[in-house]
Write a protein that holds these residues in place. Structure first.
Motif, PDB file in Angstrom:
ATOM      1  N   ASP A 177       0.620  -1.250   0.421  1.00 15.91           N
ATOM      2  CA  ASP A 177       0.023   0.063  -0.450  1.00 15.91           C
ATOM      3  C   ASP A 177       0.822   1.435  -0.115  1.00 15.91           C
ATOM      4  O   ASP A 177       0.473   1.707  -0.487  1.00 15.91           O
ATOM      5  CB  ASP A 177      -1.078  -0.186   1.342  1.00 15.91           C
ATOM      6  N   LEU A 178       1.756   1.047  -0.091  1.00 12.28           N
ATOM      7  CA  LEU A 178       2.598   2.754   1.061  1.00 12.28           C
ATOM      8  C   LEU A 178       3.639   3.161  -0.812  1.00 12.28           C
ATOM      9  O   LEU A 178       3.604   3.874  -1.088  1.00 12.28           O
ATOM     10  CB  LEU A 178       4.298   2.282   1.203  1.00 12.28           C
ATOM     11  N   TYR A 179       3.414   2.025  -1.652  1.00 13.25           N
ATOM     12  CA  TYR A 179       4.131   2.074  -3.679  1.00 13.25           C
ATOM     13  C   TYR A 179       2.497   3.689  -4.283  1.00 13.25           C
ATOM     14  O   TYR A 179       3.363   4.452  -4.122  1.00 13.25           O
ATOM     15  CB  TYR A 179       4.493   1.402  -4.124  1.00 13.25           C
ATOM     16  N   LEU A 180       1.913   2.477  -3.475  1.00 14.31           N
ATOM     17  CA  LEU A 180       0.158   3.069  -4.319  1.00 14.31           C
ATOM     18  C   LEU A 180      -0.047   4.361  -3.410  1.00 14.31           C
ATOM     19  O   LEU A 180      -0.458   5.276  -4.110  1.00 14.31           O
ATOM     20  CB  LEU A 180      -1.640   2.154  -3.595  1.00 14.31           C
ATOM     21  N   LEU A 181       0.354   4.576  -2.221  1.00 13.34           N
ATOM     22  CA  LEU A 181       0.015   5.801  -1.730  1.00 13.34           C
ATOM     23  C   LEU A 181       1.288   6.950  -2.073  1.00 13.34           C
ATOM     24  O   LEU A 181       0.753   8.693  -1.610  1.00 13.34           O
ATOM     25  CB  LEU A 181       0.254   5.858   0.268  1.00 13.34           C
ATOM     26  N   LYS A 182       2.594   6.511  -2.569  1.00  8.21           N
ATOM     27  CA  LYS A 182       3.029   7.625  -2.825  1.00  8.21           C
ATOM     28  C   LYS A 182       3.205   7.244  -4.134  1.00  8.21           C
ATOM     29  O   LYS A 182       3.104   9.097  -4.288  1.00  8.21           O
ATOM     30  CB  LYS A 182       4.239   6.611  -2.098  1.00  8.21           C
ATOM     31  N   PHE A 183       2.401   7.288  -4.874  1.00  9.03           N
ATOM     32  CA  PHE A 183       1.936   7.498  -6.206  1.00  9.03           C
ATOM     33  C   PHE A 183       0.784   8.476  -5.934  1.00  9.03           C
ATOM     34  O   PHE A 183       0.532   9.401  -6.104  1.00  9.03           O
ATOM     35  CB  PHE A 183       1.276   6.219  -7.247  1.00  9.03           C
ATOM     36  N   GLY A 184       0.238   7.169  -5.207  1.00  8.51           N
ATOM     37  CA  GLY A 184      -1.100   8.671  -4.984  1.00  8.51           C
ATOM     38  C   GLY A 184      -1.080  10.033  -4.634  1.00  8.51           C
ATOM     39  O   GLY A 184      -1.313  11.492  -5.154  1.00  8.51           O
ATOM     40  N   GLU A 185       0.098  10.365  -3.898  1.00  9.27           N
ATOM     41  CA  GLU A 185       0.387  11.514  -2.838  1.00  9.27           C
ATOM     42  C   GLU A 185       1.417  12.098  -4.885  1.00  9.27           C
ATOM     43  O   GLU A 185       0.483  14.051  -4.651  1.00  9.27           O
ATOM     44  CB  GLU A 185       1.676  11.712  -2.016  1.00  9.27           C
ATOM     45  N   SER A 186       1.781  11.993  -5.317  1.00  7.28           N
ATOM     46  CA  SER A 186       3.043  12.282  -6.730  1.00  7.28           C
ATOM     47  C   SER A 186       1.886  12.630  -7.270  1.00  7.28           C
ATOM     48  O   SER A 186       1.739  14.093  -8.499  1.00  7.28           O
ATOM     49  CB  SER A 186       3.727  11.611  -7.053  1.00  7.28           C
ATOM     50  N   ALA A 187       0.717  11.873  -7.623  1.00  4.79           N
ATOM     51  CA  ALA A 187      -0.523  12.334  -8.863  1.00  4.79           C
ATOM     52  C   ALA A 187      -1.605  13.337  -8.403  1.00  4.79           C
ATOM     53  O   ALA A 187      -2.279  13.581  -8.828  1.00  4.79           O
ATOM     54  CB  ALA A 187      -1.700  11.354  -8.833  1.00  4.79           C
ATOM     55  N   SER A 188      -1.576  13.709  -6.965  1.00  4.25           N
ATOM     56  CA  SER A 188      -2.133  14.214  -6.158  1.00  4.25           C
ATOM     57  C   SER A 188      -1.440  15.951  -6.473  1.00  4.25           C
ATOM     58  O   SER A 188      -1.000  16.847  -6.006  1.00  4.25           O
ATOM     59  CB  SER A 188      -2.013  14.458  -4.680  1.00  4.25           C
ATOM     60  N   ARG A 189      -3.068  16.826  -7.595  1.00  3.96           N
ATOM     61  CA  ARG A 189      -2.153  18.634  -7.928  1.00  3.96           C
ATOM     62  C   ARG A 189      -3.689  18.332  -8.541  1.00  3.96           C
ATOM     63  O   ARG A 189      -4.050  18.224  -9.123  1.00  3.96           O
ATOM     64  CB  ARG A 189      -1.014  18.230  -8.907  1.00  3.96           C
ATOM     65  N   THR A 190      -3.379  19.679  -9.364  1.00  4.25           N
ATOM     66  CA  THR A 190      -4.502  20.367  -9.709  1.00  4.25           C
ATOM     67  C   THR A 190      -5.115  19.916 -11.153  1.00  4.25           C
ATOM     68  O   THR A 190      -3.867  19.433 -11.786  1.00  4.25           O
ATOM     69  CB  THR A 190      -4.689  21.996  -9.623  1.00  4.25           C
ATOM     70  N   GLY A 191      -5.797  19.086 -11.526  1.00  7.09           N
ATOM     71  CA  GLY A 191      -6.629  18.931 -12.266  1.00  7.09           C
ATOM     72  C   GLY A 191      -7.688  18.009 -13.007  1.00  7.09           C
ATOM     73  O   GLY A 191      -8.691  18.720 -11.557  1.00  7.09           O
ATOM     74  N   SER A 192      -8.031  17.910 -13.769  1.00  8.75           N
ATOM     75  CA  SER A 192      -9.841  17.013 -13.939  1.00  8.75           C
ATOM     76  C   SER A 192      -9.368  15.599 -13.283  1.00  8.75           C
ATOM     77  O   SER A 192      -8.610  14.729 -13.520  1.00  8.75           O
ATOM     78  CB  SER A 192      -9.518  17.258 -15.093  1.00  8.75           C
ATOM     79  N   ASP A 193     -10.174  15.168 -13.228  1.00 16.30           N
ATOM     80  CA  ASP A 193     -10.848  13.532 -13.056  1.00 16.30           C
ATOM     81  C   ASP A 193     -10.100  12.860 -14.210  1.00 16.30           C
ATOM     82  O   ASP A 193      -9.928  13.141 -15.414  1.00 16.30           O
ATOM     83  CB  ASP A 193     -11.686  13.651 -13.261  1.00 16.30           C
TER      84      ASP A 193
END
Lengths: 218, 258
Positions: free
Chosen positions: B175-191
């Motif tokens: 889950d840590l990998y997915l969490l890290k990826f999720g954090e990196s993908a959290s930026r402004t943008g559309s769905d």
């Protein structure tokens, strides 16, 4: 034909006795079983008394040695003691006992032959080593003079020597016919062979002895 | 009648075993032939001498020896009686057809039971403690499985029954990998969303094999691929062994504005 006339005196015609003997064997069996039922030890003593010298003599003539004959006689009577209640009466008691004696003596002969083949001991060596002259042999004095007695004894020794050199089956047949005076039928029954075989063995045994004792028979 | 034929029958003539007519012929030949007559006389003398061989008397102690022999044998009476009894029984079995076949059958069955017991001792039965049927009791469990057990020891278990249930597990990503990826993908943008078909080898390395759904923002896919190539997954396993497997990963980005 003096020889034939003498022969008739020695061995009376046995043909007429054959029918009587077959009835006698059944009676013999019944009498023996009755005696065994009454008192086995006494019945055995009776058999021993009647047949022990015959058995010993037969064993001695087959094996040629007193000690061997003694051993075989013991075995024969031990077998008779164990198996006399099983006597079926198919032959006479004498023939049945002879059959046991012949089997035991033949086995003993085969045993010595096996030892000889292995190179361990030979029967001749054994007999030569252990044979002590019997008192009866030295004291026997037949004939008109000491020289006659000596000649007779030598002749007998020669016959006994060549008799022992016959093949075992021929020896048994000749001893039973010419020494014990048994009929051909009884010999066939005791040796458990056919009548023709008995005739052949007796003829060959006599022929061989006649050939060996050339000078003795004139 | 020639001498050769007559010589063969001299022994039987001496014992009066010839047919009467033939005996007469032979006797007539003996009258006329000196050589054959001499042979016959020699045979007759031989017979007399054999008959006159002295009778060897049995020793007095023979009776005693026989009695000793019998007494010795009677000491082993029980053993001998038992042996005779068994010999008699066995001879009766051998000579009676029905009994012989029954004996053979029993012997074969005994041998079978013996070797079966031997195999069973070498391959003892193990009761599965996880088996709920054990609640009913081990003897009931054994009875139920006895048939299979017997066949197994004889080597007769069918192939499909020999397959044991396969224990397997699916590949997993931490889950840590997915969490890290999720954090990196959290930026402004559309769905956005994407789905990938991943191959996970037995060492735990993963690689995108196929993109099932492309995202609108390709940087998302690149970032995911970068994460996946450096990640160490738990590989799939079957019966305790790591195996190659596939993993379908779906990612959805949902923007939430305050």
């Amino acid at each position: 034909m003096d020889a034939l006339a003498e022969n008739e005196k020695m061995f009376p015609k046995e043909i007429a006795l054959e029918r009587y003997e077959s009835e006698a064997t059944v009676a013999e069996r019944e009498a023996l079983l009755e005696r065994i039922r009454a008192d086995k030890e006494k019945a055995f003593d009776g058999l021993f008394e009647q047949y022990h010298s015959m058995v010993f003599h037969l064993a001695f003539r087959i094996l040629g040695d007193r000690e061997e004959a003694l051993d075989v006689s013991q075995e024969v009577f031990f077998t008779i003691y164990r198996k006399m209640h099983r006597f079926r009466g198919e032959s006479s008691l004498k023939t049945w006992i002879f059959r046991i004696a012949i089997n035991r003596a033949s086995n003993r002969c085969r045993w010595w032959n096996r030892l000889r083949r292995r190179g361990t001991v030979s029967l001749d060596e054994h007999l030569g080593r252990n044979r002590n002259p019997d008192l009866s042999e030295t004291l026997e004095a037949e004939g008109n003079s000491p020289e006659d007695a000596l000649l007779l004894q030598e002749k007998r020794s020669e016959i006994e020597r060549w008799l022992l050199r016959l093949p075992i089956h021929q020896r048994i047949a000749v001893v039973m016919r010419d020494v014990e005076g048994m009929s051909y039928e009884d010999i066939a029954e005791a040796m458990q062979v056919s009548l023709g075989t008995v005739k052949s063995r007796i003829a060959r045994g006599r022929e061989e002895l006649k050939r060996r004792l050339n000078g003795e028979l004139g | 009648m020639n001498c050769r034929a007559v010589t063969k029958h001299l022994s039987l003539l001496l014992d009066e075993r010839l047919e009467s007519e033939f005996a007469v012929e032979v006797s007539e030949h003996l009258w006329s032939c000196r050589k054959c007559n001499r042979e016959f006389m020699r045979l007759s003398r031989l017979r007399q001498q054999l008959h006159s061989l002295r009778r060897v008397p049995a020793p007095q102690y023979l009776r005693h020896l026989v009695r000793l022999h019998i007494a010795e044998a009677q000491n082993d009476y029980v053993v001998k009686r038992l042996r005779e009894f068994l010999e008699l029984r066995w001879s009766r079995i051998r000579t009676t057809e029905r009994l012989w076949y029954v004996a053979r059958f029993l012997g074969t069955a005994s041998a079978f039971v013996f070797f079966f017991a031997l195999c069973s001792a070498m391959n003892p039965i193990y009761i599965d403690l996880r088996d709920r049927a054990l609640e009913r009791g081990p003897s009931q469990n054994l009875r139920q499985n006895l048939g299979v057990y017997v066949l197994k020891n004889l080597g007769l278990v069918p192939v499909e029954m020999q397959r044991k249930p396969i224990s397997s597990s699916e590949p997993m990503i931490n889950d840590l990998y997915l969490l890290k990826f999720g954090e990196s993908a959290s930026r402004t943008g559309s769905d956005d969303s994407f789905s990938v078909f991943t191959v996970v080898d037995r060492s735990g390395s993963a690689k995108i094999q196929n993109v099932l759904e492309y995202p609108a923002d390709s940087r998302l896919l690149h970032s995911f691929n970068h994460m996946l190539s450096s990640a160490q997954l738990r590989p799939a396993s079957q019966n305790g062994r790591a195996v190659d497997s596939h993993l379908v990963l779906s990612f959805s980005k949902i923007c939430v504005y305050d």
